[in-house]
Design an enzyme around this catalytic site. Structure first.
Site, mmCIF file in Angstrom:
data_model
loop_
_atom_site.group_PDB
_atom_site.id
_atom_site.type_symbol
_atom_site.label_atom_id
_atom_site.label_comp_id
_atom_site.label_asym_id
_atom_site.label_seq_id
_atom_site.Cartn_x
_atom_site.Cartn_y
_atom_site.Cartn_z
ATOM 1 N N GLU A 164 0.806 -1.199 -0.072
ATOM 2 C CA GLU A 164 0.096 -0.028 -0.111
ATOM 3 C C GLU A 164 0.765 1.456 -0.052
ATOM 4 O O GLU A 164 0.814 2.107 0.820
ATOM 5 C CB GLU A 164 -0.850 -0.121 1.054
ATOM 6 C CG GLU A 164 -1.962 -1.163 1.308
ATOM 7 C CD GLU A 164 -2.855 -1.286 2.348
ATOM 8 O OE1 GLU A 164 -2.822 -0.329 3.150
ATOM 9 O OE2 GLU A 164 -3.812 -1.987 2.057
ATOM 10 N N GLU A 268 -5.872 -10.783 -1.908
ATOM 11 C CA GLU A 268 -6.878 -10.621 -0.842
ATOM 12 C C GLU A 268 -8.319 -10.506 -1.049
ATOM 13 O O GLU A 268 -8.966 -9.600 -0.757
ATOM 14 C CB GLU A 268 -6.421 -9.209 -0.215
ATOM 15 C CG GLU A 268 -4.939 -9.063 0.248
ATOM 16 C CD GLU A 268 -4.634 -7.969 1.215
ATOM 17 O OE1 GLU A 268 -5.647 -7.365 1.623
ATOM 18 O OE2 GLU A 268 -3.437 -7.624 1.403
#
Ligand code: XIL
Length: 376
Positions: A164, A268
């Site tokens: 991220e 994910e």
């Protein structure tokens, strides 16, 4: 030979009749053969995020062993879980997790080394919150990566090296590592990880970097890293989707990365079925009154069908991309999904393939079909 074939047919029929899910599978395979892992064959690796608090639950571990070819720790391998205080590492939970995987012939994905969240602040900032001097921050990052990656050298299939790093508004996210080290913290992280385990795959992982609003920044980052010499073995696209996510946008986005020469992994995956607008507030009864928590009693049939269709579209597309090599679900069952608590706390979500009783949902069958077709 004839009697053997006869026996095989009888056993096969028995398997159909005795199938624990009360469904006919259209083939005379053994009961255990119906699993995502088996259906995927060699075409793609199907993974799952594991809640290590449940490793003592035999139903849970049974499901993981049957269905999945790789595991990612949902929390225990994040820096905050491993590094308790400066120089104080706690590997107990991770050791147990990796031993579980190894005992059962399941590959392990390391998640994650450098992240702005769930990480101790002292890595990159002083006690008063100021960024550490670059040299000190680099030394801390190197020590952390070397210790953790080195300890499990040869036992981890691949690492999410940085998680991220792209800002929602474009460009690089302002993180403690960026403030202390500067933009090359990513390149350095990849170099340290490569040194610590030269054979482990290295991934850049992020959310929504395939979507229109973040794609250019995501692509620019991984391209620049590659040009600077980072070994990026795959780009991890988290894949936290909604029932309403736009398939065409996802398709454009994934293709942009494979067209740029990157392998892609969906790392994910889940599909949030709850409303997203007007979030905030943790008062569950208020959520119910405002319709923000509509499926407390279970997911109605029409929504089950919608979820199955969405998963079907996603898998049909993913599996048509030769350079998409792994799909990991962010959790095994709806009982434990993080989406029961995010982005609003205290809701009842249904984003995965197994329900709260660990039973496969219609979406499971749809994904299984897609895998079977693709690996056929
Ligand atoms: C989540 C876990 O699922 C939760 O249990 C935890 O409370 C917060 O983190 N992106 C990531 C994951 O990279 O590490 C996050 O996992 C979900 C979003």
């Amino acid at each position: 030979m004839k009697w053997f074939l006869g026996m095989a047919t009888v056993l096969g029929l028995a398997a159909i009749v005795l199938g624990p899910r009360g469904q006919i599978w259209g083939q005379t395979s053994r009961v255990e053969d119906k699993s995502l892992r088996a259906a995927a064959g060699k075409r793609v690796q199907i993974g799952v995020a594991v809640n290590t608090g449940l490793l003592g639950d035999a139903t849970y571990t049974g499901l993981i062993k049957r269905e999945f070819g790789s595991v990612t720790a949902e929390n225990c391998m994040k820096p905050a879980s491993i590094l308790k205080a400066p120089g104080e590492y706690d590997f107990a939970e991770t050791d147990r997790f990796i031993e579980f995987a190894e005992r059962n012939g399941i590959e392990v994905i390391g998640h994650t080394l450098v992240w702005h969240s769930q990480s101790p602040s002292f890595l990159f900032a002083s006690a008063d919150g100021k960024p550490l001097p670059r040299d000190e921050a680099l030394r801390n990052m190197r020590e952390y990566i070397t210790k953790v990656v080195g300890r499990y050298r040869g036992r981890i299939n691949g690492w999410d090296v940085v998680n991220e790093a792209v800002a929602d508004g474009g460009g690089l996210r302002q993180t403690p590592a960026l403030r202390a080290i500067g933009e090359d913290y990513l390149l350095k992280a990849f170099q340290y990880a490569a040194e610590a385990d030269p054979k482990a795959e290295l991934y850049y992982n992020d959310y929504n970097i395939e979507l229109d609003y973040k794609r250019a920044s995501g692509l620019e980052l991984v391209r620049k890293l590659r040009e600077a010499g980072a070994r990026i073995d795959a780009v991890g696209i988290q894949g936290h989707y909604l029932l309403t996510s736009d398939m065409a946008e996802i398709q454009r986005g994934v293709k942009a990365y494979t067209d740029a020469g990157f392998k892609v992994m969906i790392t994910e995956l889940d599909v949030d079925v709850l409303p997203r607008a007007g979030q905030g507030g943790a008062d569950v009864s208020a959520l119910e009154r405002t319709g923000m928590n509509p499926y407390v009693e279970g997911l109605p049939n029409d929504k089950q069908a919608e979820l199955a269709a969405k998963y079907g579209q996603l898998f049909d597309f993913f599996l048509a991309q030769p350079n998409l090599t792994r799909i990991t679900f962010w959790g095994a069952t709806d009982a434990h999904t993080w989406l029961n608590g995010f982005p609003v706390r205290g809701r009842t979500n249904h984003p995965l393939l197994f329900d709260r009783k660990y039973q496969p949902k219609p979406a499971y069958d749809r994904v299984w079909q897609s895998l079977t077709r693709a690996s056929g």
